[in-house]
Design an enzyme around this catalytic site. Structure first.
Site, PDB file in Angstrom:
ATOM      1  N   LEU A   1      21.932  44.642 -12.483  1.00 47.43           N
ATOM      2  CA  LEU A   1      20.461  44.294 -12.297  1.00 47.43           C
ATOM      3  C   LEU A   1      20.337  44.384 -10.564  1.00 47.43           C
ATOM      4  CD1 LEU A   1      18.023  42.790 -13.422  1.00 47.43           C
ATOM      5  CD2 LEU A   1      18.892  40.842 -12.337  1.00 47.43           C
TER       6      LEU A   1
ATOM      7  N   LYS B   1      16.021  42.741 -16.643  1.00 43.96           N
ATOM      8  CA  LYS B   1      16.206  41.473 -16.625  1.00 43.96           C
ATOM      9  C   LYS B   1      15.843  40.917 -18.011  1.00 43.96           C
ATOM     10  CE  LYS B   1      16.119  37.587 -13.401  1.00 43.96           C
ATOM     11  NZ  LYS B   1      17.508  37.408 -13.218  1.00 43.96           N
TER      12      LYS B   1
ATOM     13  N   TYR C   1      12.589  38.021 -18.390  1.00 49.29           N
ATOM     14  CA  TYR C   1      12.527  36.847 -17.650  1.00 49.29           C
ATOM     15  C   TYR C   1      12.644  36.892 -16.192  1.00 49.29           C
ATOM     16  CZ  TYR C   1      17.484  36.176 -16.455  1.00 49.29           C
ATOM     17  OH  TYR C   1      18.688  36.081 -16.106  1.00 49.29           O
TER      18      TYR C   1
ATOM     19  N   GLU D   1      28.935  43.832 -10.971  1.00 52.87           N
ATOM     20  CA  GLU D   1      28.195  42.490 -10.357  1.00 52.87           C
ATOM     21  C   GLU D   1      28.949  41.107 -10.896  1.00 52.87           C
ATOM     22  OE1 GLU D   1      23.998  42.401 -11.617  1.00 52.87           O
ATOM     23  OE2 GLU D   1      24.734  42.941 -13.687  1.00 52.87           O
TER      24      GLU D   1
HETATM   25  N1  PDD Z   1      20.207  35.900 -12.015  1.00 50.63           N
HETATM   26  N2  PDD Z   1      22.604  40.290 -11.429  1.00 50.63           N
HETATM   27  C1  PDD Z   1      22.478  39.411 -12.604  1.00 50.63           C
HETATM   28  C2  PDD Z   1      23.091  39.732 -13.696  1.00 50.63           C
HETATM   29  C3  PDD Z   1      21.634  38.124 -12.414  1.00 50.63           C
HETATM   30  O1  PDD Z   1      21.334  37.733 -13.521  1.00 50.63           O
HETATM   31  C4  PDD Z   1      21.084  37.887 -10.903  1.00 50.63           C
HETATM   32  C5  PDD Z   1      19.975  36.725 -10.880  1.00 50.63           C
HETATM   33  C6  PDD Z   1      21.153  38.532 -10.281  1.00 50.63           C
HETATM   34  C7  PDD Z   1      20.686  38.413  -8.565  1.00 50.63           C
HETATM   35  O2  PDD Z   1      19.310  38.753  -8.772  1.00 50.63           O
HETATM   36  P1  PDD Z   1      18.177  37.872  -7.752  1.00 50.63           P
HETATM   37  O3  PDD Z   1      18.715  38.305  -6.122  1.00 50.63           O
HETATM   38  O4  PDD Z   1      16.891  38.404  -8.229  1.00 50.63           O
HETATM   39  O5  PDD Z   1      18.296  36.358  -8.041  1.00 50.63           O
HETATM   40  C8  PDD Z   1      22.162  39.923 -10.261  1.00 50.63           C
HETATM   41  C9  PDD Z   1      19.125  34.664 -11.979  1.00 50.63           C
HETATM   42  C10 PDD Z   1      19.314  33.821 -10.719  1.00 50.63           C
HETATM   43  C11 PDD Z   1      19.501  33.664 -13.230  1.00 50.63           C
HETATM   44  O6  PDD Z   1      19.672  34.349 -14.277  1.00 50.63           O
HETATM   45  O7  PDD Z   1      19.247  32.711 -13.312  1.00 50.63           O
END
Ligand code: PDD
Length: 288
Positions: free
Chosen positions: A210, A154, A39, A186
């Protein structure tokens, strides 16, 4: 009716735009059965998708990692995002995209005859974090990272992240800060940043985190602000003694973490490095 989701909101599913309450996926969809899919969450400001190319690059990488056939070329994805945005009157919102391996007899291995991936897209209501959160910062607890070893993908297999976030909710804090073998990984759905001795630190880009779209962006913003940035393993002690902590994600943007495990981080207030990076982030959004 799904609480919080207006029934008439339009979603995209496998070639059609439908009301959310009419869109249905097979019970044999491998996304439902195995969490076998990927996703993206793309923030949209005033009708403009932020860092869309980077989000679509990551979507390509996730599909390749799971060996799921790419349903669209780049123009096809951009067209889908534009069509979804044309069907909402929300100017600032989230575009959610999901691709699963598709529908097949339940068997762990990939289907032997290729199946069409299930492609889903929706617009979700979203508002950037309120001023109070930006000014006061967030609280967090530290927890062991108990997720699998392919956090760089992701994937919609998010049970580890779901359980981690629930621990934050149960502890009445905003987020968790996860550690694996004594080193920072994280948050439950955010990347974590450490400021120590005037330097911005982040864990290395590897299979344990991620690579957020804001990971690259924070590096750019730090360079612009003249803040030295290092990507390297960060010990628990360094996190506990940090001058500042921050998190970043599409939905949380960039926010300070001002308390960890009930103790203040640095001064207990959002710090000067946060203020510089936050200003840079705001400037990028304003320039969209
Ligand atoms: N989540 N690490 C994890 C485990 C994440 O699920 C996310 C983002 C990030 C930050 O990634 P980005 O900067 O691309 O949003 C780091 C999204 C927002 C979600 O699952 O809703």
């Amino acid at each position: 009716m799904i609480p919080g989701v207006p029934g008439e909101s339009q979603v995209y599913l496998n070639g059609e735009f439908l009301r959310v309450d009419e869109a249905k996926v097979s019970v044999l969809d491998r996304g439902f059965i195995f969490g076998d899919g990927i996703y993206e969450v793309v923030p949209v400001y005033q009708g403009n998708a932020f860092r869309m190319a980077e989000h679509l690059n990551r979507l390509d990488r996730s599909l390749a990692a799971l060996r799921i056939a790419q349903p669209f070329d780049r123009d096809g994805w951009i067209d889908l995002i534009q069509k979804l945005l044309a069907r909402t009157d929300m100017e600032t919102c989230i575009v959610y995209l999901q691709v699963t391996r598709g529908v097949a007899k339940r068997d762990h291995q990939f289907p032997s005859t290729p199946v069409a991936p299930t492609v889903f897209g929706m617009i979700s209501a979203w508002s950037p974090p309120p001023a109070a959160q930006r000014e006061r910062g967030l609280s967090a607890i530290s927890i062991p990272d108990e997720r699998w070893l392919h956090c760089e993908i992701k994937s919609v297999s998010l049970l580890g992240n779901v359980l981690a976030k629930q621990q934050a909710v149960d502890a009445q804090v905003d987020e968790v800060v996860q550690f694996r073998d004594g080193y920072l990984t994280e948050g439950s759905s955010t990347n974590i940043w450490v400021v120590s001795g005037g330097k911005l630190l982040a864990p290395p880009k590897n299979n344990l985190i991620l690579e957020g779209i804001r990971y690259g962006l924070m590096g750019e913003l730090a360079a612009e602000a003249g803040i030295p940035f290092e990507s390297r393993p960060i010990s628990r002690q360094e996190v506990e003694q940090a001058d500042e902590l921050m998190l970043s994600s599409a939905t949380k943007e960039v926010l300070a973490i001002v308390s960890l495990d009930g103790k203040p981080v640095g001064s207990g207030k959002p710090g000067p490095v946060f203020a510089q990076l936050r200003a840079g982030y705001d400037a990028r959004i304003a320039a969209l």
